[in-house]
Scaffold this active site. Structure first.
Site, PDB file in Angstrom:
ATOM      1  CE1 TYR A 173      -4.818  -3.825  -0.727  1.00 52.70           C
ATOM      2  CE2 TYR A 173      -6.262  -5.742  -0.661  1.00 52.70           C
ATOM      3  CZ  TYR A 173      -5.422  -4.854  -0.025  1.00 52.70           C
ATOM      4  OH  TYR A 173      -5.162  -4.997   1.312  1.00 52.70           O
ATOM      5  CE  LYS A 176      -3.709  -2.220   2.694  1.00 56.07           C
ATOM      6  NZ  LYS A 176      -4.108  -2.570   4.075  1.00 56.07           N
ATOM      7  CB  VAL A 224      -1.561 -10.056   7.509  1.00 56.10           C
ATOM      8  CG1 VAL A 224      -2.516  -9.148   8.211  1.00 56.10           C
ATOM      9  CG2 VAL A 224      -1.872 -10.211   6.057  1.00 56.10           C
TER      10      VAL A 224
HETATM   11  N1  GLN Z   1      -4.004  -8.621   1.459  1.00 55.80           N
HETATM   12  C1  GLN Z   1      -4.329  -8.427   2.837  1.00 55.80           C
HETATM   13  C2  GLN Z   1      -5.794  -8.064   2.994  1.00 55.80           C
HETATM   14  O1  GLN Z   1      -6.322  -7.418   2.137  1.00 55.80           O
HETATM   15  C3  GLN Z   1      -3.453  -7.340   3.383  1.00 55.80           C
HETATM   16  C4  GLN Z   1      -3.759  -7.005   4.811  1.00 55.80           C
HETATM   17  C5  GLN Z   1      -2.549  -6.661   5.615  1.00 55.80           C
HETATM   18  O2  GLN Z   1      -1.422  -7.000   5.292  1.00 55.80           O
HETATM   19  N2  GLN Z   1      -2.796  -6.042   6.748  1.00 55.80           N
HETATM   20  O3  GLN Z   1      -6.425  -8.432   3.946  1.00 55.80           O
END
Ligand code: GLN
Length: 345
Positions: free
Chosen positions: A209, A86, A279
């Site tokens: 995304y 992001k 995550v």
């Molecule tokens: N691809 C994960 C999601 O959309 C990214 C979330 C994260 O890294 N916090 O849930």
């Protein structure tokens, strides 16, 4: 309250440059050794493939703005970049469209709510609020100018690769696993569409995304990518200008306020650096003008931030003098010394 466990480490001031190469090498190794046995937290499993990560993995890399790398542990293990993408997609979009457009279209304030919150969008009249939560990231990806979906994807992958200084590859297993289970992100995109807040088709926006989140990186890559933001938008390893100094500045400001989700205030209070987590267990923390820390360890706290990664960043922020807010007073210059120099008040 998250326990950062670095209160016994003396805070070096942020004035000047990084310590010597040997000192940084030693401190990175010490931070790694200190937290390598920590077994708190859980590996994310809401994206099924992420649950297969080895909880013992732990890599720590610092790359200075001179391009020098200091590493300890599993810095070569590849993992999906997830939410850390992001930050870099925002940097590319901001560079393309400018500060004001992204500010108006997406926003720059923290939601105070988890990264995948639907309520945050509803509470704010359909605004995704900022590019570091899922709704805002999907809206930001949709803003990247391109003729069609393939071109938009190429631009994202090539742009993130320029930050890393090497061609990044999509982890197909992660992409498929997340594509089958990302119902919540699809709901967020539809919700944005209902508020007329999404520049492209919601299915395409979520797919892009999901792809950007599935790019495979290492802790070393994260440190190089972060160091590009620390170096006014120039990759310190390849020497390539990736974005303008203004876009690097804007990205770091957003990371300071929103990069660690609802824990951003606590993080800034303890660590004093713009940062972004994902995550899969990655964290990048950036010290403008000095370099960046790339950390990777899959056990997470309830907000979705790597526990060992956070602690190692707290340690290094103090020991390397990275905290933006830690200054040394300038020595007082007496009026008589100034007069001696020929300076009149
Ligand atoms: N691809 C994960 C999601 O959309 C990214 C979330 C994260 O890294 N916090 O849930």
């Amino acid at each position: 309250m998250f326990e950062f466990d670095a209160d016994d480490i003396a805070q070096r001031s942020s004035t000047g440059t990084l310590p010597t190469k040997t000192q940084v090498d030693e401190l990175v190794a010490a931070a790694h050794a200190r937290y390598a046995t920590l077994e708190e937290g859980v590996v994310a499993d809401y994206i099924p493939i992420l649950a297969e990560a080895d909880p013992a993995w732990f890599g720590l890399s610092v790359v200075g703005v001179d391009g020098t790398a200091h590493e300890a542990g599993d810095t070569g293990i590849a993992f999906s970049i997830q939410s850390i993408s992001k930050a870099f997609v925002f940097a590319l979009v901001c560079d393309e469209l400018g500060h004001t457009v992204v500010h108006e279209a997406v926003g720059v304030n923290n939601t105070g709510l988890p990264f995948n919150s639907v309520v945050a969008v509803e509470l704010n009249d359909g605004s995704p609020m900022n590019p570091m939560v899922n709704a805002g990231a999907i809206a930001t990806t949709a803003l990247l100018p391109a003729g069609h979906a393939d071109e938009r994807w190429q631009r994202i992958r090539d742009g993130l690769s320029r930050f890393a200084g090497r061609q990044l590859a999509l982890d197909g297993e992660v992409y498929r696993s997340e594509s089958f289970t990302n119902h919540r992100n699809q709901a967020l995109a539809r919700l944005l569409q209902s508020y007329d807040r999404l520049a492209i088709d919601p299915v395409e926006a979520v797919d892009l995304y999901t792809r950007q989140c599935s790019l495979a990186v290492t802790a070393h890559d994260l440190a190089v990518m972060g160091s590009t933001l620390a170096d006014g938008g120039v990759n310190p390893v390849t020497g390539e200008r990736v974005i303008s100094p203004e876009s690097a500045r804007d990205t770091l400001a957003l990371l300071a306020s929103c990069g660690m989700y609802e824990r951003s205030g606590e993080w800034l209070f303890e660590i004093g650096l713009p940062a972004k987590s994902g995550v899969s267990g990655g964290i990048v923390a950036i010290s403008p003008g000095k370099g960046a820390v790339g950390a990777f360890s899959p056990r997470l706290d309830p907000a979705g931030n790597s526990i060992r990664g956070q602690r190692a960043c707290a340690y290094l922020s103090r020991a390397l003098g990275l905290n933006l807010f830690a200054s040394d007073p300038q020595p007082l210059v007496s009026p008589s010394a100034l007069a001696h120099e020929g300076v009149r008040s």
